[in-house]
Motif scaffolding. Sequence first.
Motif, PDB file in Angstrom:
ATOM      1  N   ARG A 113      54.535 111.794  48.903  1.00  0.00           N
ATOM      2  CA  ARG A 113      54.189 113.215  48.768  1.00  0.00           C
ATOM      3  C   ARG A 113      53.625 113.811  50.055  1.00  0.00           C
ATOM      4  O   ARG A 113      53.617 115.033  50.212  1.00  0.00           O
ATOM      5  N   HIS A 114      53.127 112.978  50.965  1.00  0.00           N
ATOM      6  CA  HIS A 114      52.546 113.499  52.207  1.00  0.00           C
ATOM      7  C   HIS A 114      53.665 113.961  53.131  1.00  0.00           C
ATOM      8  O   HIS A 114      54.446 113.148  53.635  1.00  0.00           O
ATOM      9  N   ARG A 115      53.742 115.239  53.407  1.00  0.00           N
ATOM     10  CA  ARG A 115      54.849 115.769  54.204  1.00  0.00           C
ATOM     11  C   ARG A 115      54.675 115.480  55.687  1.00  0.00           C
ATOM     12  O   ARG A 115      55.652 115.503  56.446  1.00  0.00           O
ATOM     13  N   PHE A 116      53.440 115.250  56.126  1.00  0.00           N
ATOM     14  CA  PHE A 116      53.157 114.800  57.483  1.00  0.00           C
ATOM     15  C   PHE A 116      52.370 113.496  57.381  1.00  0.00           C
ATOM     16  O   PHE A 116      51.752 113.204  56.349  1.00  0.00           O
ATOM     17  N   ARG A 117      52.406 112.719  58.436  1.00  0.00           N
ATOM     18  CA  ARG A 117      51.685 111.445  58.404  1.00  0.00           C
ATOM     19  C   ARG A 117      50.222 111.673  58.048  1.00  0.00           C
ATOM     20  O   ARG A 117      49.579 112.581  58.573  1.00  0.00           O
ATOM     21  N   HIS A 118      49.709 110.793  57.196  1.00  0.00           N
ATOM     22  CA  HIS A 118      48.393 110.978  56.587  1.00  0.00           C
ATOM     23  C   HIS A 118      47.630 109.663  56.690  1.00  0.00           C
ATOM     24  O   HIS A 118      48.225 108.580  56.654  1.00  0.00           O
ATOM     25  N   HIS A 119      46.308 109.754  56.797  1.00  0.00           N
ATOM     26  CA  HIS A 119      45.523 108.524  56.941  1.00  0.00           C
ATOM     27  C   HIS A 119      45.520 107.682  55.664  1.00  0.00           C
ATOM     28  O   HIS A 119      45.066 106.534  55.682  1.00  0.00           O
ATOM     29  N   GLY A 120      46.054 108.214  54.562  1.00  0.00           N
ATOM     30  CA  GLY A 120      46.164 107.431  53.333  1.00  0.00           C
ATOM     31  C   GLY A 120      47.520 106.785  53.132  1.00  0.00           C
ATOM     32  O   GLY A 120      47.755 106.120  52.112  1.00  0.00           O
ATOM     33  N   ASP A 121      48.424 106.930  54.104  1.00  0.00           N
ATOM     34  CA  ASP A 121      49.789 106.403  53.964  1.00  0.00           C
ATOM     35  C   ASP A 121      49.834 104.877  53.982  1.00  0.00           C
ATOM     36  O   ASP A 121      48.972 104.214  54.577  1.00  0.00           O
ATOM     37  N   LEU A 122      50.895 104.356  53.386  1.00  0.00           N
ATOM     38  CA  LEU A 122      51.320 102.975  53.594  1.00  0.00           C
ATOM     39  C   LEU A 122      52.516 102.990  54.551  1.00  0.00           C
ATOM     40  O   LEU A 122      53.325 103.918  54.519  1.00  0.00           O
ATOM     41  N   SER A 123      52.613 101.971  55.383  1.00  0.00           N
ATOM     42  CA  SER A 123      53.828 101.800  56.202  1.00  0.00           C
ATOM     43  C   SER A 123      54.571 100.600  55.617  1.00  0.00           C
ATOM     44  O   SER A 123      54.316  99.461  55.980  1.00  0.00           O
ATOM     45  N   ILE A 124      55.478 100.883  54.710  1.00  0.00           N
ATOM     46  CA  ILE A 124      56.063  99.810  53.890  1.00  0.00           C
ATOM     47  C   ILE A 124      57.092  98.982  54.652  1.00  0.00           C
ATOM     48  O   ILE A 124      56.937  97.760  54.782  1.00  0.00           O
ATOM     49  N   PRO A 125      58.172  99.570  55.188  1.00  0.00           N
ATOM     50  CA  PRO A 125      59.196  98.713  55.791  1.00  0.00           C
ATOM     51  C   PRO A 125      58.819  98.146  57.151  1.00  0.00           C
ATOM     52  O   PRO A 125      59.446  97.195  57.608  1.00  0.00           O
ATOM     53  N   SER A 126      57.811  98.714  57.792  1.00  0.00           N
ATOM     54  CA  SER A 126      57.460  98.254  59.136  1.00  0.00           C
ATOM     55  C   SER A 126      56.250  97.331  59.160  1.00  0.00           C
ATOM     56  O   SER A 126      55.831  96.908  60.235  1.00  0.00           O
ATOM     57  N   SER A 127      55.690  96.994  57.983  1.00  0.00           N
ATOM     58  CA  SER A 127      54.537  96.095  57.972  1.00  0.00           C
ATOM     59  C   SER A 127      54.280  95.514  56.586  1.00  0.00           C
ATOM     60  O   SER A 127      54.298  94.298  56.398  1.00  0.00           O
ATOM     61  N   LEU A 128      54.051  96.374  55.595  1.00  0.00           N
ATOM     62  CA  LEU A 128      53.666  95.887  54.269  1.00  0.00           C
ATOM     63  C   LEU A 128      54.744  94.992  53.666  1.00  0.00           C
ATOM     64  O   LEU A 128      54.445  93.940  53.092  1.00  0.00           O
ATOM     65  N   HIS A 129      56.001  95.395  53.778  1.00  0.00           N
ATOM     66  CA  HIS A 129      57.101  94.589  53.234  1.00  0.00           C
ATOM     67  C   HIS A 129      57.089  93.187  53.825  1.00  0.00           C
ATOM     68  O   HIS A 129      57.266  92.191  53.112  1.00  0.00           O
ATOM     69  N   GLN A 130      56.893  93.082  55.140  1.00  0.00           N
ATOM     70  CA  GLN A 130      56.975  91.786  55.808  1.00  0.00           C
ATOM     71  C   GLN A 130      55.901  90.825  55.292  1.00  0.00           C
ATOM     72  O   GLN A 130      56.192  89.658  54.979  1.00  0.00           O
ATOM     73  N   TYR A 131      54.662  91.306  55.212  1.00  0.00           N
ATOM     74  CA  TYR A 131      53.592  90.423  54.757  1.00  0.00           C
ATOM     75  C   TYR A 131      53.713  90.131  53.264  1.00  0.00           C
ATOM     76  O   TYR A 131      53.451  89.005  52.819  1.00  0.00           O
ATOM     77  N   TRP A 132      54.097  91.121  52.494  1.00  0.00           N
ATOM     78  CA  TRP A 132      54.278  90.920  51.052  1.00  0.00           C
ATOM     79  C   TRP A 132      55.371  89.869  50.812  1.00  0.00           C
ATOM     80  O   TRP A 132      55.201  88.948  50.005  1.00  0.00           O
ATOM     81  N   ALA A 133      56.480  90.008  51.523  1.00  0.00           N
ATOM     82  CA  ALA A 133      57.583  89.057  51.360  1.00  0.00           C
ATOM     83  C   ALA A 133      57.176  87.659  51.824  1.00  0.00           C
ATOM     84  O   ALA A 133      57.525  86.651  51.191  1.00  0.00           O
ATOM     85  N   PHE A 134      56.435  87.583  52.911  1.00  0.00           N
ATOM     86  CA  PHE A 134      55.996  86.280  53.418  1.00  0.00           C
ATOM     87  C   PHE A 134      55.086  85.580  52.412  1.00  0.00           C
ATOM     88  O   PHE A 134      55.236  84.377  52.142  1.00  0.00           O
ATOM     89  N   LEU A 135      54.174  86.323  51.832  1.00  0.00           N
ATOM     90  CA  LEU A 135      53.197  85.732  50.918  1.00  0.00           C
ATOM     91  C   LEU A 135      53.770  85.477  49.529  1.00  0.00           C
ATOM     92  O   LEU A 135      53.101  84.867  48.689  1.00  0.00           O
ATOM     93  N   THR A 136      54.996  85.928  49.283  1.00  0.00           N
ATOM     94  CA  THR A 136      55.698  85.599  48.038  1.00  0.00           C
ATOM     95  C   THR A 136      56.916  84.719  48.313  1.00  0.00           C
ATOM     96  O   THR A 136      57.838  84.652  47.501  1.00  0.00           O
TER      97      THR A 136
END
Length: 620
Positions: free
Chosen positions: A453-476
């Motif tokens: 929903r954030h139309r501009f980058r926001h301090h509450g954002d997640l960066s999913i494909p560039s960081s969160l996905h990698q660690y989530w996939a590694f730890l699973t």
Amino acid sequence: MIALKVYRLLPSPARRRLLRLLPAHRRIGLVQTLSRPRGGDTVHPLGARVAVTDGGVRTRAEIVATATPLEQWHRNLTAVTTALHAAGIEYHCIRNDDHLRSTVAVLDDQRPAVQRLIRSAPALSGADVRVVQVRPRRDQPDAAPTEVIQVCFPVTDARAGVVLGAQFACEIEFWSRHGDMVRAPRRNGVVDEAPARAQPVRVAAALMSHFVPEADDHTYGTRRDLAVRAPDRVGFPIDAVYTWVDGSDPQWLKRKSLALGAPDGPVHAVAANSSRYHNRDELRYSLRSLHSFAPWLRRIFLITDSQLPSWLDPSHPMITVISHAELFADLGGRSSYNSHAIESRLHRIDGLAEHFLYLNDDVFLGRPLLPNHFFHANGIAKFFPSPAQFGLGEAKPEDPPVKAAGKNNRRHIQRQFGVTITQKMKHTPFALRRSIMQQIEGMLPDEVTATARHRFRHHGDLSIPSSLHQYWAFLTAQAVPGDIEYEYADLGHPSTPARLAELLARRHRDVFCLNDTDSDPRSFAEQERMLADFLPRYLPFPAPFELPDDVVAERRKVGAGELWRRSYRPVPDARRGTPVDAPTMPNNMLNTVTDFKAVLGSREQPGRRRSDPSGERHDI
């Protein structure tokens, strides 16, 4: 390269004093002048044969308009097998340890006949032929090096800057007979020795190299006992996804201005600066790099805010263009100026493969790569951690958006898995899986939706494909760290022209990123000149989904948003039953493109012709 070497020999203080002679926005031009390699400006006519250096050897190459490593791989192998078949010399193809080369095996007692054939066969006329020494089989460490014959047809671009030659050669090796067995002279991808008698078969080219895509319909002759599929071959489809924007488009600028007038929250200065949206045609050359260096990709999805690049043929079967209106349909279909938000929806793309690469348009493949660079054959993804860190503590509004998103990722990784992450990822193609992104959204639905929903980058954002996905996939247990030869260059840094000159001279990186984080707008013109010089030299051969230059020139007058508007037609979305934006070719451009394709219709596309006429019985 002398100027480049002299510049690099200067001590750092001397370099800095030299650069301070000019304003900050002019320093790039100075370094480019100092580091730009001499020569390479002569444009040769098509069909000419010019002197080039290929693998340290002086030879001659033909000037061609288009070429790819895969096309040359097929051309070289087809020429050799055609000549052997015509001469009645029995052979079999076998997988080379180097997947960018092919191998044809012939009995050693046929060596004189092969040597005569190389000099006289019509199919090999104009070929570059080299006899090279290679290491013997691994079970014969004390044996003398063995000889193989390399055959290739070197080609180059009009400036003779890129040579496709011996790196993609067909190698003829000679097997020795030992009773009722034949023995390979060196290591290969299948077997050291085999029975002398074998049933001949024709097999898909994909069994001969991991570089050849599964859909390639070339076939070659081999033995039935060698027609085996390697366990490390990636056989599942892999797609690519890009996000792209033309920040100079008047329609887009108007939408952005309206959005800034009614933001969802505080907008960090970096989140809306012009550098984030500036278009220098990087996408065109990034796509060229995929076409040339990753022929195993199935489809390319391009996400835009109702814009079309002037040079792109959106009707090409490999290309699918998706608008923000479709991607954010459940959130009102509005435009987004937040890459984190757009990235949070990638797994919702209809028809996207389970395994895919996500790239920004400033990321380029630097040389031919295998699917194994990004995925294991069992489906496990690879990721490439960076030594850069995003700092400790919780995300704050004053944090740069990238660091804030990394901190938010860390908070959720801590909650889910009890570990603390600190490293960013290298700015490379991200190897992703739809199912993992779906898992993340299923576990963090509110956070993912808030990011979207954030139309501009926001301090509450997640960066999913560039960081969160990698660690989530590694730890699973669904991803592991990998290695990749990588170069990162900030376009605004005065050292960048020297680094690009080295890239052009050595071509030694798997991937490189030409990023623009927060440049002075006054330096845009110099940066554009720098890229306009570098990118066409590094990637001179156009991809089949590029439009001809005369069409592009006319389309540039229109603008990316207007091109989309002219090509818009409502298309029912099967998932929602509502119209969404879908690009088609503008009617006034369609005939021109069709005529252009008719002119080039005789040019065969990779994977569309049959090779190797032999289907007869082989004795090896």
